[in-house]
Scaffold this active site. Structure first.
Site, PDB file in Angstrom:
ATOM      1  CE  LYS A   1      20.268  -6.852 -25.814  1.00  0.00           C
ATOM      2  NZ  LYS A   1      20.522  -5.669 -24.941  1.00  0.00           N
TER       3      LYS A   1
ATOM      4  CB  SER B   1      17.307  -3.843 -24.923  1.00  0.00           C
ATOM      5  OG  SER B   1      18.701  -3.830 -24.640  1.00  0.00           O
TER       6      SER B   1
ATOM      7  CB  SER C   1      19.602  -3.012 -21.678  1.00  0.00           C
ATOM      8  OG  SER C   1      18.866  -2.002 -22.311  1.00  0.00           O
TER       9      SER C   1
END
Length: 562
Positions: free
Chosen positions: A140, A215, A239
């Protein structure tokens, strides 16, 4: 690890910054050899999960179709070279970007250099570097990689270059990992979707009218398309679990303080009202276990003293000589899940009730509405000032879900010292009352071991509609570890298309039910259905062992098929 340093000219508009970042991403994909084919996006089906088979070679499909536990011994023995494995995943990740917009950049130069070094080490020493020798791991983007951009989804933060690698990456590197791709994240990092002005919207591979979640939605979509089989996400309200569920893969949110978050980029650094955590998404349960065990083996608490000095429990058998006791939470008392979720949960519970090694009881949730009030305030102790400033600094527009969680959050307040103490005391009191609820489920060792529940109020939502966090944020407030697993089922018009009468209980319930009424099974067709298992704080190993039993006793696979 660095391929390209970022430089942004003074006075550049946000549109120019975004265009520059997208050009850079496309250039990293364009560097692949042989080049990937151009895709006629308007002609693609809503479900794009089968398109990789039409594009990649047989060898690439074989490599990317293997799960972590299959790949590791082949790499360790030299049957497959790290170079060939890395190349295959670079190409599949590039293809995933073209299909669902989940990548911020590939790292071909650095990744292939690393793979070559690993192959040379294996040839010279006759043994792998470590347990993750040659395993490609996706990252990420807000996790620091030395020399690369660290923008956390804000246009104004583009050009902030990481001076060092995040601690978790250093540990994984020592274990033999290869970092080859960085994945998308939303503006603010506080969405259960992945939407930013830098890269646009990341969509769901199973139905591109739906969100991939957030996310860590880039990770979720990438793993869903097997452009990665092991990736790193972060979680402060769902997330990791939201994108894992939306894409039908495995995702693990550990207890905060087990794995190191040093080196991630986010606003409100130092806030301790609600602690975020970091963990893996994978195509297999074994992938989650190998990742977590490998990080803990690096003893990150020696570098990051805020972590708990707790080794990973090997050969752990918490249910030896007794049954696993599972409490089923059908709904949270605030928002009723959509019919496919309840159908899948009923199917799993029905099978568990026939098991001789499992006891199933009911879980009655306590004040989950209050839990949201507490956590929604503690997320932004400065009243959202830091987030707001980061958005407004570039002039970029606010994304819809940024407005929802910041501007439309009725629990937002700017705490002074006294009110922050009071809010943290309220958080602690809630945790104590929930612990008492759990303690009341049995005497001595007969208490409930885990809670089986939905991951969200439905399957992957339509874009810009993910407004209810309660099924995931509840466990962040309590700091309970939670793992998401696919129920090996999808939304079906035949199974889920019947009419169903339901009278919603409140505003949030009305909103969620109207989404189903408006779109129905046809609107969510092919979306994966996933469920969640939750344990008490620091019972991370116990949780994963419990999931092994749940999967076996309910007849569900511990892997995601290609």
């Amino acid at each position: 690890m660095s391929d390209v340093r970022v430089t942004i000219a003074t006075g550049t508009t946000w549109q120019e910054v975004a265009a520059d970042r997208q050009r850079h991403r496309d250039a990293t994909i364009g560097a692949l050899q042989p080049p990937l084919p151009e895709l006629a996006l308007k002609e693609l089906p809503l479900n794009v999960t089968g398109l990789c088979q039409d594009t990649l070679s047989e060898q690439e499909l074989a490599i990317t179709g293997a799960n972590v536990e299959d790949l590791a011994p082949k790499l360790a023995s030299g049957e497959w070279s790290a170079a060939s494995v890395t190349s295959a995943f670079l190409r599949r990740a590039g293809l995933a970007q073209k299909l669902v917009n989940c990548v911020t950049e590939l790292l071909p130069k650095a990744a292939l250099k690393r793979a070559a070094e690993l192959d040379e080490y294996l040839a010279a020493h006759g043994k792998p570097v470590g347990p993750l020798h040659g395993i490609p791991i996706s990252v990420k983007e807000h996790l620091a990689m030395k020399g690369l951009d660290l923008n956390a989804g804000f246009v104004s933060w583009v050009g902030r270059v990481a001076e060092d690698d995040a601690l978790i990456l250093k540990i994984l590197w020592e274990a033999g990992a290869v970092f080859y791709v960085r994945s998308t994240q939303p503006q603010t990092l506080m969405h259960l979707e992945t939407s930013s002005n830098l890269y646009g919207v990341t969509v769901n591979p199973s139905n591109t009218t739906l969100t991939a979640g957030g996310s860590s939605g880039g990770e979720g979509a990438l793993v869903g398309l097997r452009g990665s089989i092991l990736g790193i996400g972060t979680d402060i309200g769902g997330s990791i679990r939201s994108p894992a569920a939306n894409n039908g893969v495995f995702g693990f949110k550990p207890t905060a303080g087990r794995l190191p978050v040093n080196g991630w980029s986010a606003t409100m650094a130092g806030s301790e009202g609600i602690l975020g955590t970091i963990g893996p998404l994978s195509t297999s349960l074994a992938g989650l276990e190998l990742f977590t065990k490998s990080v803990v083996a690096g003893k990150p608490w020696l570098t990051s003293p805020d972590l708990v000095a707790m080794d990973w429990k090997e050969n752990y058998s918490p249910f030896e000589g007794r049954k696993l006791k599972i409490a089923v939470m059908w709904e949270d008392g605030v928002v009723m899940p959509h019919p496919p979720i309840t159908r899948a949960l009923e199917g799993v519970v029905e099978k568990l009730k026939t098991s001789s090694v499992v006891d199933v009881v009911e879980w009655k949730p306590w004040r989950h509405d209050l839990a949201w009030e507490i956590i929604a305030g503690l997320y932004f102790c400065d009243g959202g000032a830091d987030e707001t400033a980061a958005i407004n600094a570039s002039g970029e527009p606010w994304r819809p879900l940024s407005k929802f969680i910041l501007d439309e959050n009725p629990h937002m307040k700017h705490y002074d010292i006294a009110s922050l103490w009071a809010a943290c005391a309220q958080r602690n009191e809630y945790r104590e009352k929930y612990a008492a609820l759990w303690n009341a489920t049995g005497d001595g060792g007969d208490m409930v071991d885990v809670i089986l529940c939905p991951v969200g109020p439905g399957v992957a939502p339509k874009l810009d509609t993910s407004r209810y966090w309660g099924y995931t944020s509840q466990w962040n407030l309590l700091d309970y570890p939670a793992v998401v697993f696919p129920a090996n089922d999808r939304v079906s018009v035949e199974k889920d298309g019947g009419s169903l009468e339901y009278q919603p209980r409140g505003e949030k319930d009305v909103y969620n039910w109207n989404l189903w009424k408006e779109h129905g099974a046809e609107g969510y067709k092919d979306a994966p259905i996933s469920l969640q298992l939750v344990a008490r704080r620091y019972e991370d190993e116990k949780l994963l062992k419990a999931l092994e039993i749940v999967l076996k006793q309910s007849g569900l696979p511990a892997t995601v098929s290609q």
